[in-house]
Design a protein around this motif. Structure first.
Motif, PDB file in Angstrom:
ATOM      1  N   GLY A 100       0.876  -1.247  -0.149  1.00 33.41           N
ATOM      2  CA  GLY A 100       0.063  -0.005  -0.112  1.00 33.41           C
ATOM      3  C   GLY A 100       0.859   1.454  -0.101  1.00 33.41           C
ATOM      4  N   TYR A 101       2.053   1.216  -0.005  1.00 37.88           N
ATOM      5  CA  TYR A 101       3.131   2.367   0.221  1.00 37.88           C
ATOM      6  C   TYR A 101       3.812   2.494  -1.087  1.00 37.88           C
ATOM      7  CZ  TYR A 101       1.681   2.761   5.064  1.00 37.88           C
ATOM      8  OH  TYR A 101       0.999   2.637   6.241  1.00 37.88           O
ATOM      9  N   PRO A 102       4.222   3.302  -1.614  1.00 38.92           N
ATOM     10  CA  PRO A 102       4.893   3.854  -2.824  1.00 38.92           C
ATOM     11  C   PRO A 102       6.488   3.338  -2.108  1.00 38.92           C
ATOM     12  CG  PRO A 102       3.564   5.511  -2.863  1.00 38.92           C
ATOM     13  CD  PRO A 102       3.670   4.771  -1.485  1.00 38.92           C
ATOM     14  N   GLN A 103       7.278   2.700  -2.848  1.00 47.74           N
ATOM     15  CA  GLN A 103       8.767   2.470  -2.405  1.00 47.74           C
ATOM     16  C   GLN A 103       9.556   3.531  -1.696  1.00 47.74           C
ATOM     17  OE1 GLN A 103      10.960  -0.807  -3.783  1.00 47.74           O
ATOM     18  NE2 GLN A 103      12.416   0.629  -4.649  1.00 47.74           N
ATOM     19  N   ALA A 104       9.108   4.681  -2.542  1.00 40.86           N
ATOM     20  CA  ALA A 104       9.936   5.915  -2.217  1.00 40.86           C
ATOM     21  C   ALA A 104       9.592   6.325  -0.649  1.00 40.86           C
ATOM     22  CB  ALA A 104       9.664   7.110  -3.225  1.00 40.86           C
ATOM     23  N   SER A 105       8.176   6.083  -0.376  1.00 39.82           N
ATOM     24  CA  SER A 105       7.631   6.592   0.915  1.00 39.82           C
ATOM     25  C   SER A 105       8.350   5.664   1.980  1.00 39.82           C
ATOM     26  CB  SER A 105       6.157   6.327   0.976  1.00 39.82           C
ATOM     27  OG  SER A 105       5.659   7.448  -0.230  1.00 39.82           O
ATOM     28  N   GLU A 114      11.803   6.877   2.731  1.00 36.41           N
ATOM     29  CA  GLU A 114      11.733   7.964   3.595  1.00 36.41           C
ATOM     30  C   GLU A 114      11.263   7.520   5.008  1.00 36.41           C
ATOM     31  OE1 GLU A 114       9.047  12.121   3.587  1.00 36.41           O
ATOM     32  OE2 GLU A 114       8.948  11.075   1.762  1.00 36.41           O
ATOM     33  N   PHE A 115      10.297   6.904   5.368  1.00 32.65           N
ATOM     34  CA  PHE A 115      10.078   6.342   6.534  1.00 32.65           C
ATOM     35  C   PHE A 115      11.551   5.752   7.181  1.00 32.65           C
ATOM     36  CE2 PHE A 115       5.522   5.244   4.958  1.00 32.65           C
ATOM     37  CZ  PHE A 115       5.008   6.492   5.016  1.00 32.65           C
ATOM     38  N   LEU A 116      11.976   5.119   6.530  1.00 31.58           N
ATOM     39  CA  LEU A 116      13.318   4.503   7.016  1.00 31.58           C
ATOM     40  C   LEU A 116      14.337   5.321   7.288  1.00 31.58           C
ATOM     41  CD1 LEU A 116      15.026   1.692   7.626  1.00 31.58           C
ATOM     42  CD2 LEU A 116      15.557   1.586   5.077  1.00 31.58           C
ATOM     43  N   PHE A 117      14.529   6.227   6.470  1.00 29.95           N
ATOM     44  CA  PHE A 117      15.576   7.453   6.834  1.00 29.95           C
ATOM     45  C   PHE A 117      15.243   8.023   7.798  1.00 29.95           C
ATOM     46  CE2 PHE A 117      16.548   6.720   2.132  1.00 29.95           C
ATOM     47  CZ  PHE A 117      17.338   5.828   2.227  1.00 29.95           C
ATOM     48  N   ASP A 118      13.938   8.565   8.070  1.00 28.90           N
ATOM     49  CA  ASP A 118      13.471   9.162   9.181  1.00 28.90           C
ATOM     50  C   ASP A 118      13.746   8.469  10.565  1.00 28.90           C
ATOM     51  OD1 ASP A 118      12.662  11.415   7.528  1.00 28.90           O
ATOM     52  OD2 ASP A 118      10.420  10.804   7.962  1.00 28.90           O
ATOM     53  N   GLU A 119      13.388   7.171  10.405  1.00 30.67           N
ATOM     54  CA  GLU A 119      13.771   6.471  11.788  1.00 30.67           C
ATOM     55  C   GLU A 119      15.092   6.222  12.070  1.00 30.67           C
ATOM     56  OE1 GLU A 119      11.390   5.627  13.748  1.00 30.67           O
ATOM     57  OE2 GLU A 119       9.812   6.322  12.464  1.00 30.67           O
ATOM     58  N   LEU A 166      20.074  -1.780  -1.100  1.00 27.76           N
ATOM     59  CA  LEU A 166      21.518  -1.502  -0.717  1.00 27.76           C
ATOM     60  C   LEU A 166      22.218  -0.163  -1.320  1.00 27.76           C
ATOM     61  CD1 LEU A 166      22.837  -5.164  -1.415  1.00 27.76           C
ATOM     62  CD2 LEU A 166      22.466  -4.145   0.588  1.00 27.76           C
ATOM     63  N   TYR A 167      21.580   0.087  -2.650  1.00 26.77           N
ATOM     64  CA  TYR A 167      22.007   1.344  -3.030  1.00 26.77           C
ATOM     65  C   TYR A 167      21.415   2.280  -2.357  1.00 26.77           C
ATOM     66  CZ  TYR A 167      22.761   4.878  -6.521  1.00 26.77           C
ATOM     67  OH  TYR A 167      23.229   6.227  -7.324  1.00 26.77           O
ATOM     68  N   LYS A 168      20.133   2.421  -1.928  1.00 24.39           N
ATOM     69  CA  LYS A 168      19.830   3.529  -1.309  1.00 24.39           C
ATOM     70  C   LYS A 168      20.560   3.845   0.193  1.00 24.39           C
ATOM     71  CE  LYS A 168      16.926   5.858  -2.036  1.00 24.39           C
ATOM     72  NZ  LYS A 168      16.814   7.233  -2.733  1.00 24.39           N
ATOM     73  N   LEU A 169      20.843   2.674   0.733  1.00 30.56           N
ATOM     74  CA  LEU A 169      21.443   2.634   2.068  1.00 30.56           C
ATOM     75  C   LEU A 169      22.918   3.122   1.861  1.00 30.56           C
ATOM     76  CD1 LEU A 169      20.231  -0.650   3.773  1.00 30.56           C
ATOM     77  CD2 LEU A 169      19.652   1.564   4.292  1.00 30.56           C
TER      78      LEU A 169
END
Length: 313
Positions: A41-46, A49-54, A78-81
């Motif tokens: 139910g969530y876009p991957q980008a969202s 974003e949740f992950l980086f905020d946490e 892995l690329y985003k992290l």
């Protein structure tokens, strides 16, 4: 290290096939139960974003450990992290990633941009020997069993089998726990070496069944052909007889048979898996070279592994 503010997040990626699923799992590991997000139910980008905020909310150094990392089909996470700090996705936290895999070729399967941004360092661990496995099992024994439940020699036997089979601590531990199950089922208050022997037979049977279930369709048909010949008392049997029986089985299933060369390849694979065995003979000019094949596992285990195929037969 004194003064180091360290947060560790561990996720086993077995069953998590995409970066999206692992991202959701990481978010929920960092959030309280009432704030967790669903798997869809969530876009991957969202999700990112949740992950980086946490992660930023953790501050300090955050170490993400991804066990069975090779199960992730794509390398987006892995690329985003690896680029999170340079891209400004996180500001307060310092991020590190540890990927654990038994697949020695895993790194080569990553895209060049991921390998470049990870700046990874590979650490290889050799298989455990019997003494090392014994120490591991003794630690787990105190947690899994009451005092005095294990007969002398049980842990050493499990460690010896584990070292002989693979050097895998997890498999040695599985054997010890299976021996406990065997003892409980038999009504015994003590786990003995005999229970370990029976547990090993059961574990090996389960491995055979799982290997067969994951085998290709034509590989199963070749195995079924060999099994039929075995049940008729006609093994060891030459390749030609296996090919003939395979073709008969394939036609009865409405499946176009593969070439004789392919059947030979399947028989070689079955021998490598320990499900069958092949012996080559050279009779010289009079008889030439030929191979004979036989089943090396119990018919009950093989038929269990072939159950899906047999149900449709």
């Amino acid at each position: 290290m004194e003064g180091l503010e360290l947060t560790t997040i561990e996720v086993n990626c077995d069953g998590l096939n995409t970066s999206y699923q692992v991202g959701v799992k990481l978010v929920n590991e960092l959030r309280e139960p009432g704030r967790q997000i669903s798997n869809t139910g969530y876009p991957q980008a969202s999700v990112y974003e949740f992950l980086f905020d946490e992660l930023d909310a953790c501050g300090g150094t955050v170490l993400i450990v991804l066990d069975e990392v090779d199960h992730i089909d794509d390398d987006s996470l892995l690329y985003k992290l690896s680029r999170a700090r340079s891209n400004g996705d996180i500001r307060d936290a310092k991020l590190g990633v540890i990927g654990i895999s038994n697949d020695l070729d895993f790194r080569n399967q990553l895209s060049s941009k991921v390998r470049s941004s990870l700046c990874e360092k590979e650490v290889s661990f050799s298989a455990y020997d019997a003494d090392e496995l014994r120490l591991v099992l003794e630690q787990r024994e105190r947690v899994a069993f009451h005092d005095g439940v294990l007969e002398d020699g049980v842990v050493a036997m499990c460690a010896a089998y584990g070292a002989k089979d693979s050097g895998d601590a997890r498999k040695a531990l599985d054997l010890l726990l299976e021996a406990g199950d065997v003892a409980r089922e038999s009504g015994s208050a003590v786990v003995t070496e005999a229970h370990v022997q029976k547990a090993r037979e059961r574990v090996q049977t389960n491995q055979v069944v799982e290997g067969i279930q994951n085998y290709s369709q034509h590989g199963k048909l070749v195995l079924y052909a060999l099994t039929v010949l075995h049940e008729r008392g006609e093994t060891p049997v030459r390749t030609r007889e296996v090919v003939d029986m395979y073709r008969e089985v394939a036609h009865s299933e409405g499946i176009s048979p593969v070439s004789e060369r392919s059947v030979r390849d399947y028989l070689e694979e079955l021998a490598q898996l320990g499900i069958a065995s092949s012996v080559e003979y050279n009779q010289g000019k009079s008889g030439g070279k030929y191979k004979e094949h036989r089943l090396e596992q119990s018919v009950s285990a093989v038929r269990t592994g072939l159950s899906t195929l047999l149900e449709s037969a």
